[in-house]
Design a protein around this motif. Structure first.
Motif, PDB file in Angstrom:
ATOM      1  N   SER A   4       0.855  -1.188   0.000  1.00 20.54           N
ATOM      2  CA  SER A   4       0.000   0.000   0.000  1.00 20.54           C
ATOM      3  C   SER A   4       0.890   1.237   0.000  1.00 20.54           C
ATOM      4  O   SER A   4       2.097   1.160   0.288  1.00 20.54           O
ATOM      5  CB  SER A   4      -0.912   0.017   1.236  1.00 20.54           C
ATOM      6  OG  SER A   4      -0.143   0.202   2.412  1.00 20.54           O
ATOM      7  N   ALA A   5       0.291   2.373  -0.308  1.00 16.00           N
ATOM      8  CA  ALA A   5       1.040   3.626  -0.265  1.00 16.00           C
ATOM      9  C   ALA A   5       1.540   3.906   1.150  1.00 16.00           C
ATOM     10  O   ALA A   5       2.647   4.418   1.339  1.00 16.00           O
ATOM     11  CB  ALA A   5       0.171   4.773  -0.769  1.00 16.00           C
ATOM     12  N   ALA A 154       0.921  -1.237  -3.742  1.00 18.45           N
ATOM     13  CA  ALA A 154       1.171   0.207  -3.656  1.00 18.45           C
ATOM     14  C   ALA A 154       1.181   0.843  -5.038  1.00 18.45           C
ATOM     15  O   ALA A 154       1.033   2.060  -5.166  1.00 18.45           O
ATOM     16  CB  ALA A 154       2.498   0.479  -2.953  1.00 18.45           C
ATOM     17  N   ASP A 184      -0.757   4.034  -5.766  1.00 19.95           N
ATOM     18  CA  ASP A 184      -2.188   3.870  -5.498  1.00 19.95           C
ATOM     19  C   ASP A 184      -2.508   4.279  -4.062  1.00 19.95           C
ATOM     20  O   ASP A 184      -2.664   3.445  -3.177  1.00 19.95           O
ATOM     21  CB  ASP A 184      -2.596   2.413  -5.745  1.00 19.95           C
ATOM     22  CG  ASP A 184      -4.109   2.249  -5.795  1.00 19.95           C
ATOM     23  OD1 ASP A 184      -4.820   3.272  -5.811  1.00 19.95           O
ATOM     24  OD2 ASP A 184      -4.580   1.098  -5.819  1.00 19.95           O
ATOM     25  N   GLY A 185      -2.576   5.586  -3.845  1.00 18.56           N
ATOM     26  CA  GLY A 185      -2.882   6.085  -2.508  1.00 18.56           C
ATOM     27  C   GLY A 185      -2.346   7.493  -2.333  1.00 18.56           C
ATOM     28  O   GLY A 185      -1.803   8.112  -3.261  1.00 18.56           O
ATOM     29  N   ASP A 186      -2.502   7.996  -1.129  1.00 17.27           N
ATOM     30  CA  ASP A 186      -2.099   9.373  -0.837  1.00 17.27           C
ATOM     31  C   ASP A 186      -0.611   9.454  -0.529  1.00 17.27           C
ATOM     32  O   ASP A 186      -0.038   8.562   0.115  1.00 17.27           O
ATOM     33  CB  ASP A 186      -2.890   9.909   0.356  1.00 17.27           C
ATOM     34  CG  ASP A 186      -4.378  10.042   0.040  1.00 17.27           C
ATOM     35  OD1 ASP A 186      -4.711  10.269  -1.140  1.00 17.27           O
ATOM     36  OD2 ASP A 186      -5.191   9.909   0.971  1.00 17.27           O
ATOM     37  N   ASN A 241       1.569   9.974  -7.440  1.00 14.50           N
ATOM     38  CA  ASN A 241       0.287   9.301  -7.229  1.00 14.50           C
ATOM     39  C   ASN A 241      -0.772   9.763  -8.223  1.00 14.50           C
ATOM     40  O   ASN A 241      -1.953   9.506  -8.035  1.00 14.50           O
ATOM     41  CB  ASN A 241      -0.198   9.472  -5.787  1.00 14.50           C
ATOM     42  CG  ASN A 241      -0.422  10.923  -5.404  1.00 14.50           C
ATOM     43  OD1 ASN A 241       0.099  11.830  -6.054  1.00 14.50           O
ATOM     44  ND2 ASN A 241      -1.179  11.144  -4.350  1.00 14.50           N
TER      45      ASN A 241
END
Length: 284
Positions: A4-5, A154, A184-186, A241
């Motif tokens: 994940s991010a 991520a 894929d994320g902040d 991102n």
């Protein structure tokens, strides 16, 4: 790897041991060696932490010396070679068990105005038209889907095509591959975090383009692949991102090695970075 991010940001949060001395954590992974993008990104973060903020990174040149052990923390030693009025040069050595596993040279520059031009971005379908690598993994069964989610989620990668499969034959370039990529994320607003995240992602697919003319994939059990060196020139700011096009070619493969070159474009069409890598593509 980063699932994940948020996990990617944890990997990039280095522990400060002393002046110019840092320790990078390892992810929960089933891989037998450290992902090259991880050690490159952590080394880049170490260089950034040791360099005055008035300088902006414009290039990194690196060599992978030994496979990293994913179960042992990596220590990063920074050597400040020069800090001038316009440029700064920093060397980073990554070590495990007292042995060098990776070297990186970073060049920073104080931002200035100057001549400006760049190539035109290729005409490609939008990210929504690409084939998700996560979906490709899921099509190979539950185990492959779980591995992707655990190790690589991520990254959101949409495959556009490669030579002969989605991209037309080009008599001047036998090996091409294009894909849209984003974290894929902040991510924080700090541009440094986007540069480092870009470095992390840039190592995942690049070497595979050198296999395109030979009908092989990077995970083929008949191959022994490994990154040997990795270079990035940063031209313009990019939000990692948000979607960026990874336009990859391989001008040569010989002697068990493949050379890959790539251009990174923002979705709005600006050339953000240029990447070069040579890697091992030895038949077992």
């Amino acid at each position: 790897m980063a699932g994940s991010a948020a996990q990617l940001l944890e990997l990039l949060d280095l522990e400060v041991l002393d002046v110019d001395l840092y320790r990078g954590r390892q992810p929960d992974t089933q891989r037998q060696r450290v992902f090259g993008g991880q050690v490159a990104a952590q080394a880049q973060m170490a260089a950034r932490l040791s360099t005055d903020a008035r300088y902006h990174l414009h290039s990194l040149h690196s060599h992978f010396l030994r496979p990293g052990d994913p179960h042992v923390p990596i220590v990063y030693v920074v050597e400040r070679l020069r800090e001038g009025r316009a440029f700064a040069n920093v060397r980073v050595v990554a070590r495990q068990r007292g042995r060098d596993i990776y070297h990186q040279m970073c060049t920073f520059q104080v931002p200035e105005e100057g001549l400006d031009h760049h190539d035109v971005m290729p005409d490609v379908p939008p990210p929504s038209a690409g084939l998700s690598l996560a979906d490709l993994a899921a099509a190979n069964g539950e185990a492959a889907a779980r591995e992707w989610q655990h190790e690589w989620a991520a990254l959101d990668i949409r495959h556009i095509g490669m030579t002969g499969r989605g991209l037309p034959e080009d008599p001047e370039r036998k090996a091409r591959a294009r894909m849209w990529v984003r974290i894929d994320g902040d991510l924080p607003e700090d541009p440094v975090m986007h540069e480092v995240a870009l470095t992390y992602a840039s190592d995942l697919t690049l070497l595979g383009v050198s296999l395109v003319p030979h009908g092989l994939l990077i995970n083929d059990p008949a191959l022994q692949p490994a990154s040997l060196d990795h270079t990035i020139w940063f031209h313009r700011p990019l939000r990692a991102n948000q979607w960026w096009l990874y336009d990859q070619t391989s001008p040569s493969a010989s002697g068990g090695r493949g050379l890959a070159l790539a251009r990174i474009w923002s979705e709005s069409g600006e050339l953000a970075a240029t990447v070069a890598q040579e890697g091992l593509i030895r038949r077992r």
